[in-house]
Design a protein around this motif. Structure first.
Motif, mmCIF file in Angstrom:
data_model
loop_
_atom_site.group_PDB
_atom_site.id
_atom_site.type_symbol
_atom_site.label_atom_id
_atom_site.label_comp_id
_atom_site.label_asym_id
_atom_site.label_seq_id
_atom_site.Cartn_x
_atom_site.Cartn_y
_atom_site.Cartn_z
ATOM 1 N N ALA A 1 31.703 39.751 38.116
ATOM 2 C CA ALA A 1 32.825 39.889 37.183
ATOM 3 C C ALA A 1 33.815 40.953 37.642
ATOM 4 C CB ALA A 1 32.303 40.230 35.783
ATOM 5 N N ARG B 1 42.028 33.694 22.170
ATOM 6 C CA ARG B 1 42.189 32.921 23.414
ATOM 7 C C ARG B 1 43.644 32.909 23.864
ATOM 8 N NH1 ARG B 1 38.448 29.228 25.145
ATOM 9 N NH2 ARG B 1 40.138 27.848 25.742
ATOM 10 N N LEU C 1 44.110 31.979 27.727
ATOM 11 C CA LEU C 1 43.298 30.785 27.955
ATOM 12 C C LEU C 1 43.822 29.598 27.153
ATOM 13 C CD1 LEU C 1 39.689 32.245 27.958
ATOM 14 C CD2 LEU C 1 41.295 31.983 29.825
ATOM 15 N N THR D 1 37.202 40.441 42.672
ATOM 16 C CA THR D 1 37.664 39.085 42.931
ATOM 17 C C THR D 1 37.312 38.632 44.342
ATOM 18 O OG1 THR D 1 39.791 40.090 43.274
ATOM 19 C CG2 THR D 1 39.494 38.826 41.247
ATOM 20 N N PRO E 1 47.203 33.627 36.291
ATOM 21 C CA PRO E 1 45.848 34.004 35.849
ATOM 22 C C PRO E 1 45.204 35.164 36.624
ATOM 23 C CG PRO E 1 46.061 31.632 35.857
ATOM 24 C CD PRO E 1 47.348 32.181 36.422
ATOM 25 N N PRO E 2 45.235 35.176 37.964
ATOM 26 C CA PRO E 2 44.554 36.284 38.649
ATOM 27 C C PRO E 2 45.207 37.627 38.342
ATOM 28 C CG PRO E 2 45.105 34.522 40.190
ATOM 29 C CD PRO E 2 45.826 34.227 38.914
ATOM 30 N N CYS F 1 43.560 42.011 31.356
ATOM 31 C CA CYS F 1 42.829 41.541 30.171
ATOM 32 C C CYS F 1 41.428 41.084 30.527
ATOM 33 C CB CYS F 1 43.515 40.315 29.561
ATOM 34 S SG CYS F 1 45.136 40.638 28.929
ATOM 35 N N ALA F 2 40.462 41.483 29.738
ATOM 36 C CA ALA F 2 39.132 40.893 29.844
ATOM 37 C C ALA F 2 38.824 40.232 28.505
ATOM 38 C CB ALA F 2 38.096 41.943 30.169
ATOM 39 N N TYR F 3 38.266 39.049 28.576
ATOM 40 C CA TYR F 3 37.993 38.283 27.364
ATOM 41 C C TYR F 3 36.532 37.881 27.373
ATOM 42 C CZ TYR F 3 37.674 33.866 24.715
ATOM 43 O OH TYR F 3 37.287 32.867 23.880
ATOM 44 N N ALA G 1 44.294 38.706 34.868
ATOM 45 C CA ALA G 1 42.891 39.115 34.797
ATOM 46 C C ALA G 1 42.725 40.594 35.122
ATOM 47 C CB ALA G 1 42.051 38.267 35.752
ATOM 48 N N ARG G 2 43.714 41.185 35.791
ATOM 49 C CA ARG G 2 43.621 42.625 36.085
ATOM 50 C C ARG G 2 43.842 43.456 34.834
ATOM 51 N NH1 ARG G 2 47.768 43.924 40.149
ATOM 52 N NH2 ARG G 2 47.080 46.015 39.623
#
Lengths: 261, 379
Positions: free
Chosen positions: A106, A53, A58, A109, A77-78, A84-86, A81-82
């Motif tokens: 998913a 996490r 996160l 965006t 965060p946005p 890392c995927a968790y 998100a490009r």
């Protein structure tokens, strides 16, 4: 080697606390080169999920996290998100949305228009995971294992450079466990992803991971090639069990656990 | 730690492919194009079906709206209605339409919209199919505010408002206060949505007890007024109230629709959404603010109208699924439709009497509520 380090995932020393309780204590990660799978191992409560996490952004952590020269830790965060995927340990909830829809959600965006190449991309991931026939079924009609695969498809479809999976095999039967690991191997290699997977099954780790990190009480017991990490001495320290590594008839390492140390 | 450092530089077993950082693009063996075509067609038809459902709801709403204007002690034909709306024809008919039926019908639609949308967002952000302004204490708080004005004549906040205005203002203050409290709990406890739901249930019981206490000390006349208020009714509709509610809906709903992607992502799971770049905390707080405004105004003007906020989202989910681009409008329209239908029933079930619409919606709502509760598989 220089090239590999350039796009590698590096972190630490990381310290994470929940209130006064320190969960991670100076954990150093990597560099984990692109195209490799790292198994994150350790007993319950050793800090595996927290480390994942923290890497995903996160959970706030003290310490730097970087992918090559990108300081992941400082990204909004946005933006993060490009890269890392968790995928959390919990299964995707049984909601009233079709599997393909959730993958599309998913992936984008702004999700205003789904061009045909996005659908093709989502569909290919689903078919790699054996879910093509379930693309138009609603999530609330699927089994737990199928939903776990759908969750994995959501993460993979984002084409991340860092893929962080928390026990992605927990709801899967034996065959699917290995199928998923094979898909992850292929995708990791072909996309040059840095893949980090929390695994409970040391056998799967021995057979399918490139590297391993073994945690105990929020600290790294050992990290490196799987065969150097999964040793009787380390397992005794991390899990409190007596175990042996034997070489099976096909020449592969096999783990035998004899009992509590 | 032993001799092993935490350094994992060793090369991976298979030679690593050159790192390619492409974004959504097809790599690896391509799928047969027919398969992609089929999926594309299926996906498009799904979207089309949703648009048809939304359009049908809207058309149905139009029908109930006209029926609402037409039915009543004085029979008016569609022709009479349109003439009256345009300010022509019989003066009596004009008065009936403009003073009575039109405000009731419009108020019903707007109240339904506000409660349906508020309920839909609430169920998403609290991740609970039983969340609604009614079940989480907003209505109970509003009733307590109203009873303070009706029974104790307590109208401190807006001394310039008389009678009914003070009741509505009090109801609004308490409803918004209770949603701010829900908000604060959500903030303090972070993501523990169960805590928020528990707190909401505690609010329901607290305010119900407070109202009961006031009822105990109330005079007979005040008691009568309060009971009528708590039953919920659109007959208190006036054009200024309608204007206020319309304004609230017009301001709030575009923001709801703009959050559609984030709310949909939230349905996939909180951590998943966060990893997709959704600022979960902010989305949740912004949504709670929208819910507060919509529900508080609706309840302040129309009293306690249960179940619309609870049932409308369930209908929407069944009809169009949970892609919030379709789900939010569908829940809002379902709310409108329920309220519009319930108003027709309330005005015409007993000749010469207008039943409080809250009674009708509750009677429709309870069986549905039980159905949903009993059908939900144990997980």
């Amino acid at each position: 080697m220089r090239e590999a380090i350039q796009d590698s995932l590096m972190a630490g020393p990381l310290t994470v606390s929940y209130g006064r309780r320190r969960i991670l204590d100076g954990v150093t990660v990597g560099p984990l080169p692109p195209g490799s799978i790292t198994a994150l191992l350790g007993a319950n409560g050793s800090g595996k999920s927290t480390l994942l996490r923290a890497l995903a952004g996160l959970k706030a952590a003290d310490g730097a996290i970087s992918l090559g020269d990108i300081a992941l830790g400082t990204l909004a965060p946005p933006e993060r998100a490009r890269y890392c995927a968790y995928m959390p340990q919990t299964l995707p909830p049984p909601i009233r949305m079709q599997t393909l829809e959730t993958v599309l959600v998913a992936m984008r965006t702004d999700h205003s228009s789904h061009r045909s190449n996005h659908i093709a991309h989502a569909l290919r991931i689903l078919s790699d995971l054996g879910l093509a026939s379930l693309a138009h079924r609603y999530l609330d009609e699927l089994s737990g294992g199928q939903r776990q695969l759908a969750g994995l498809a959501q993460a993979l479809a984002r084409s991340p450079r860092v893929l962080l999976l928390d026990e992605p095999l927990s709801a899967l039967d034996l065959r699917h466990q290995f199928e998923v690991m094979d898909v992850l191997r292929d995708e990791t290699a072909s996309r040059g992803m840095v893949t980090v997977i929390v695994l409970h099954d040391l056998g799967v780790a021995l057979r399918r991971a490139d590297q391993a990190m073994l945690l105990a009480n929020g600290q790294v017991v050992s990290a490196g090639p799987v065969s150097e990490v999964v040793t009787p001495e380390h397992l005794r320290r991390a899990f409190g069990v007596e175990a042996r590594i034997e070489i099976s008839s096909d020449g592969r390492p096999m783990l035998l656990v004899d009992g509590v140390a | 730690m032993d001799g092993d450092s935490a350094d994992v530089t060793s090369a991976p077993r298979p030679p690593a492919a050159p790192p390619e950082t492409s974004f959504p693009d097809v790599s690896g063996p391509a799928l047969p194009s027919t398969e992609i075509e089929t999926a594309l067609v299926a996906y498009r038809s799904l979207q089309r079906r949703r648009i048809v459902v939304l359009a049908s709801l809207l058309a149905l709403l139009g029908v109930t709206f006209v029926v609402n204007l037409a039915l009543g002690p004085a029979r008016l034909g569609v022709h009479d209605i349109f003439r009256a709306l345009l300010g022509q024809g019989d003066v009596g008919a004009q008065t009936i339409i403009w003073r009575l039926r039109l405000p009731y019908a419009v108020m019903a639609v707007l109240t339904g919209l506000a409660l349906g949308l508020a309920g839909a967002e609430m169920q998403t952000i609290l991740d609970n199919p039983l969340a609604s302004p009614f079940t989480l204490g907003l209505s109970a708080a509003a009733a307590f505010g109203a009873s303070l004005a009706i029974i104790l004549d307590w109208r401190l906040p807006f001394p310039f408002l008389g009678g009914e205005g003070a009741v509505a203002a009090n109801a609004f203050l308490f409803a918004i206060g209770s949603s701010l409290a829900l908000d604060a709990v959500a903030r303090l406890r972070g993501s523990a949505t169960n805590t928020v739901v528990m707190f909401g249930i505690a609010l329901v019981f607290t305010f119900q007890a407070c109202v009961a206490l006031l009822q105990f000390v109330a005079s007979e006349d005040a008691l009568q007024d309060l009971i009528f208020w708590t039953m919920g009714s659109v007959t208190r509709a006036t054009w200024p109230k309608i204007g206020a509610l319309l304004l609230a809906c017009a301001i709030v709903s575009p923001f709801s629709l703009r959050s559609a992607w984030a709310l949909t992502a939230l349905r996939l799971g909180e951590d998943r959404a966060a990893s997709m770049g959704v600022d979960v905390r902010r989305v949740r707080l912004a949504s709670l603010m929208r819910i507060s405004i919509l529900a508080a105004i609706a309840v302040a003007f129309s009293g306690t109208i249960g179940f619309v906020g609870l049932v409308a989202p369930h209908i929407a989910r069944r009809l169009v699924g949970e892609d919030h681009r379709a789900y939010l409008p569908a829940a809002a329209l379902s709310g409108c439709l329920i309220m519009s239908g319930a108003t027709i029933a309330a005005r015409n079930l007993v000749p010469g009497q207008v039943l409080p619409v809250g009674i009708v919606t509750a009677l429709v709502g309870i069986p549905f509520f039980l159905g949903v509760v009993l059908r939900r598989p144990a997980s």
